[in-house]
Design an enzyme around this catalytic site. Sequence first.
Site, short mmCIF file in Angstrom:
data_model
loop_
_atom_site.label_atom_id
_atom_site.label_comp_id
_atom_site.label_asym_id
_atom_site.label_seq_id
_atom_site.Cartn_x
_atom_site.Cartn_y
_atom_site.Cartn_z
N HIS A 1 0.85 -1.19 0.00
CA HIS A 1 0.00 0.00 0.00
C HIS A 1 0.89 1.23 0.00
CE1 HIS A 1 -2.14 3.25 2.31
NE2 HIS A 1 -2.96 3.05 1.31
N SER A 2 0.56 2.19 -0.87
CA SER A 2 1.28 3.46 -0.90
C SER A 2 2.77 3.22 -1.14
CB SER A 2 1.02 4.22 0.41
OG SER A 2 1.65 5.47 0.43
N LEU A 3 3.60 3.71 -0.26
CA LEU A 3 5.04 3.53 -0.42
C LEU A 3 5.44 2.06 -0.40
CD1 LEU A 3 7.85 4.83 -0.64
CD2 LEU A 3 7.89 5.00 1.86
N GLY A 4 4.65 1.24 0.28
CA GLY A 4 4.94 -0.20 0.31
C GLY A 4 4.90 -0.83 -1.07
N SER A 5 4.01 -0.36 -1.95
CA SER A 5 3.95 -0.90 -3.31
C SER A 5 5.21 -0.54 -4.09
CB SER A 5 2.70 -0.38 -4.02
OG SER A 5 2.74 1.05 -4.12
#
Length: 450
Positions: A350-354
Amino acid sequence: MSSVESHQEQLTQSDPSPSPNSCSSFELIDMDAGNLYEPVSPHWFYCKIIDSKETWIPFNSEDSQQLEEAYGSGKDCNGRVVPTDGGRYDVHLGERMRYAVYWDEQASEVRRCTWFYKGDKDNKYVPYSESFSQALEETYMRAVTLDEWKKKLESPNREIIILHNPKLMVHYQPVAGSDDWGSTPTEQGRPRTVKRGVENISVDIHCGEPLQIDHLVFVVHGIGPACDLRFRSIVQCVNDFRSVSLNLLQTHFKKAQENQQIGRVEFLPVNWHSPLHSTGVDVDLQRITLPSINRLRHFTNDTILDVFFYNSPTYCQTIVDTVASEMNRIYTLFLQRNPDFKGGVSIAGHSLGSLILFDILTNQKDSLGDIDSEKDSPNIMDQGDTPTLEEDLKKLQLSEFFSIFEKEKVDKEALALCTDKDLQQMGIPLGPRKKILNYFRTRENSMVCA
């Protein structure tokens, strides 16, 4: 004579059963009352802190049954560990504590519950302690067996519980400002409701999760410790993923699940924010953070700065290595606890995790191609083509520190023996230290495995 016989005959016909005052009638009443008592069925609960308040949550029916079987097995409970919640938590039966397996979480208390109480302002019933519940059960058994109610029982906290009848049992709290002579508290104020057995309280108890796991999903969060607008953690959000997945099994694949044709999907969180901010970077940020608008600046340091950390060469590799090593650690632990798992593995960000996962995947080497190239080419190590320390530092974008190692006469073998404290004494900052140590540690482990 005939009149006497007829009189005895009339007495016999008019009184065929023993009178209530006879001894035999007492025996019948006692036998009937004794048959009314049935032992209470226990259910296991665990305590969780929600909004700074203790909340007791029931285990699902399968986990509670497993805990009860382990408790009643007659074996010593000390050292006995029972996996619960699909294997994501372990209950140490002797300690009465519940520990998370795959992530860091505060341990929670576990209790074998039989008696409960609830006040006017309470939303849920609260279980009594196991020792006091046993005392309540013994008092209840005597009241039912002897048919003698209005029993009073005082708790260790000087609270009074009165058993009026099987349907009406109340709990009075001690009155504030009692005398100094230690008098027994009286029944004043609004009483609490007392219930016996989990079947008599309003609580949702789930059936449990399927044992078979068909797929494993790693979920990587974005910036900051909070993952949604309700400021919940990654663990809480992943729990929602898992609940939705289990509900879909019931609504869309119920027949296949009943026939054991499919299992469930396991979702496990991957946390990189806490390891990053535990390196001491928060201390450095605090030194340069202005005191005005404290909450806003603290929120910014916890969230938005993660984007700048990932764009910096110093911390980018640290974040990537943390995510990769954390997924490997969880996957290894998952296989140890689920040796029959043969399903697939997916990753979600999600978000920066992607973006972190995209960078990890695009920099993966093709394992089959590597094997073919190793077969076709001679041993690289034998040709003396091992990269030098200067080349390794250049690869890590840390060429400016080569002069320090050259001055201290540190080569690759000596650097592999250095600790974080050694590099700190050389004057190397925290970020580059972490990158260097992780690089050489990973390289050494890969050489050992090879």
